[in-house]
Design an enzyme around this catalytic site. Structure first.
Site, PDB file in Angstrom:
ATOM      1  CE  LYS A  77      -3.488   1.680   2.695  1.00  0.00           C
ATOM      2  NZ  LYS A  77      -5.139   2.126   3.701  1.00  0.00           N
ATOM      3  CB  SER A 152      -8.159   3.584   2.789  1.00  0.00           C
ATOM      4  OG  SER A 152      -7.455   3.233   3.472  1.00  0.00           O
ATOM      5  CB  SER A 176      -8.190   0.989   6.075  1.00  0.00           C
ATOM      6  OG  SER A 176      -8.756   2.140   5.914  1.00  0.00           O
TER       7      SER A 176
END
EC number: 6.3.5.7
Length: 488
Positions: A77, A152, A176
């Protein structure tokens, strides 16, 4: 030939037997990324040159037969620091930022000869639940490209679900990892707070953030957690408690296990078909020998309100460091220092980030601190106590990961409150610092449904045991979207 249907253990056997090389596996992974990227938009950066260079070095010294992850590609990420690889947090503010250090989780992966293949798309500074607030692109759900992937960590989830990579890292502040895992039909774990070092994670809510793994199966998820979990002197919140092998209980039966099903997790706001899926899963656990009983978590209904006060307050403090002076974006129309600050932050941050900074600054301001931030902290304690009471009698908590399946692109991104409420089932876990996993549990309207299992602190191995037992008698994890090569 694509290798994306092979498990990590199968890939390891091929590498050890020299039927494939780390370079060949990396090249094929890069091809899988490129062939699917236009459809899903999982990546901000694909580090092709660096990945191939690393793979060649691994081939030169040889695959370590005792190291399961040797030569295995990993997507990361884009809020997790990677030395000399762009780390943008999906923000204009950091559009050109190349860190000079690796996050501890990334360093741990490198120490096991894993290959960082690229950086995945996300909501800007991890603030969002749909991966639509990214400065760069909107990621699309692997199963239906008109739906959101969740957020996210949407890019990390779709990268695994679409067959671009086998493993990825995300971060979870209020759901997330688990929410996008649910929306994309993969396995995502938020570890106990402090299990994985936050050093090198671009901070959002410091008392809530935790890095965790995505994988297609429970065992592979646990195998990746084995790599990234570690105590770390660079992170003051790093926990000394460690499980030697998070896969140690996988394969054991769950006879006698006591599982709690909170009535609040099946109440108002939960899609009826999601509720049916969870109740069917509860019966499956009972068939496996576990006891499932209804309980109450009475203060969980305050979780969303508490979270958005605490998380936004911590964000308003953490994001003060982005001022246009030291690194990242700087507005070029400023005439003095004050204008550098104002113009840089106004132009560099997106609307959702600015909204949360303003909310957090208000909650911390003189005259409102006691009414908002202090009170939120007190209610957080009540939420923690609710969990403690349940875990005094039960091993795990069972429930849906999300109240609905993936929603449409551009449907909630202009309605912040509706977007926030989508995290109502995952947020309490972060507030209490507990481990939680989302595993595939069925489909509604052709879209994956996630089942959430929550445990007391440092019981990831028990969560994996129960999750793997469910996975072994279902086939939801084996079903794949068309983009992966499936028929859905």
């Amino acid at each position: 030939m694509s290798f994306n249907h092979k498990t990590i253990e199968e890939l390891h056997d091929l590498l050890v037997a020299k039927e494939i090389s780390a370079t060949e596996l990396t090249q094929k992974t890069l091809e899988d990324i490129k062939s699917r990227e236009e459809a899903v938009g999982s990546f901000i950066t694909v580090s092709e040159e660096a990945a191939l260079k690393q793979a060649a070095a691994i081939d030169a010294k040889g695959i370590d037969a005792d190291n399961l992850m040797s030569g295995i590609p990993l997507a990361v990420k884009d809020n997790i620091s990677t030395k000399s690889i762009l780390t943008t947090a999906a923000s204009k503010m950091l559009y050109n930022y190349e860190p000079i250090f690796d996050a501890t989780s990334v360093a741990n992966a490198y120490a096991k000869d894993m290959i960082v293949i690229g950086k995945t798309n996300m909501d800007e500074f991890a603030m969002g639940g749909s991966t639509e607030t990214s400065y760069f692109k909107k990621t699309k759900n692997a199963w239906d490209h008109t739906k959101v992937p969740g957020g996210s960590s949407g890019g990390s989830a779709t990268a695994v679900a679409s067959g671009q990579v086998r493993l990825s890292l995300g971060s979870d502040t209020g759901g997330s990892i688990r929410q996008p895992a649910a929306f994309n039909g993969v396995v995502g774990l938020k570890p106990t707070y402090g299990t994985v070092s936050r050093y090198g994670l671009i901070a959002f809510g410091s008392s809530l953030d935790q890095i965790g793994p995505f994988a297609p199966t429970v065992k592979e998820n646990a195998q990746l957690l084995n790599v990234i979990a570690s105590s770390d002197v660079k992170d003051a919140t790093s926990a000394p408690v460690r499980i030697a092998d998070y896969t140690s209980k996988i394969g054991r039966d769950i006879k006698g296990m006591k599982i709690a099903l909170p009535k609040e997790y099946l109440g108002e706001g939960i899609d009826p078909e999601i509720k049916e899926t969870v109740l069917a899963a509860a019966k499956q656990f009972e068939a496996l020998g576990a006891t499932v009983e209804e309980v109450s978590l009475p203060h969980s209904k305050y979780g969303v309100a508490v979270y958005y006060i605490i998380a936004s307050s911590e964000a308003s403090s953490n994001l003060q460091r982005f001022d246009g002076i030291r690194y990242g974006f700087r507005a070029d129309d400023a005439k003095n220092l004050d204008e550098i600050y104002v113009n840089t932050r106004s132009q560099g941050f997106g609307d959702e980030v600015k909204r949360r900074i303003m909310l957090g600054t208000f909650s911390l301001s003189s005259g409102y601190y006691d009414a908002y931030f202090k009170k939120a902290g007190q209610v957080r304690t009540l939420i923690i106590e609710d969990f403690d009471k349940v875990f005094a009698d039960y091993d795990l908590i069972l429930g849906p990961t999300t109240p609905t399946v993936a929603f449409g692109l551009d449907t909630l991104n202009h309605d912040p409150v509706a977007m926030y409420l989508a995290d109502l089932l995952t947020i309490p876990v972060n507030l209490a610092g507990l481990p939680g996993i989302s595993i595939p549990a069925g489909f509604v309207d052709g879209l994956p449904v996630g089942l959430q299992l929550i445990g007391p602190k440092y019981t990831e191995e028990t969560i994996y045991q129960a999750a793997a037992a469910f996975e072994a008698v279902t086939d939801y994890h084996k079903q794949q979207p068309i983009i992966f090569g499936g028929d859905k």
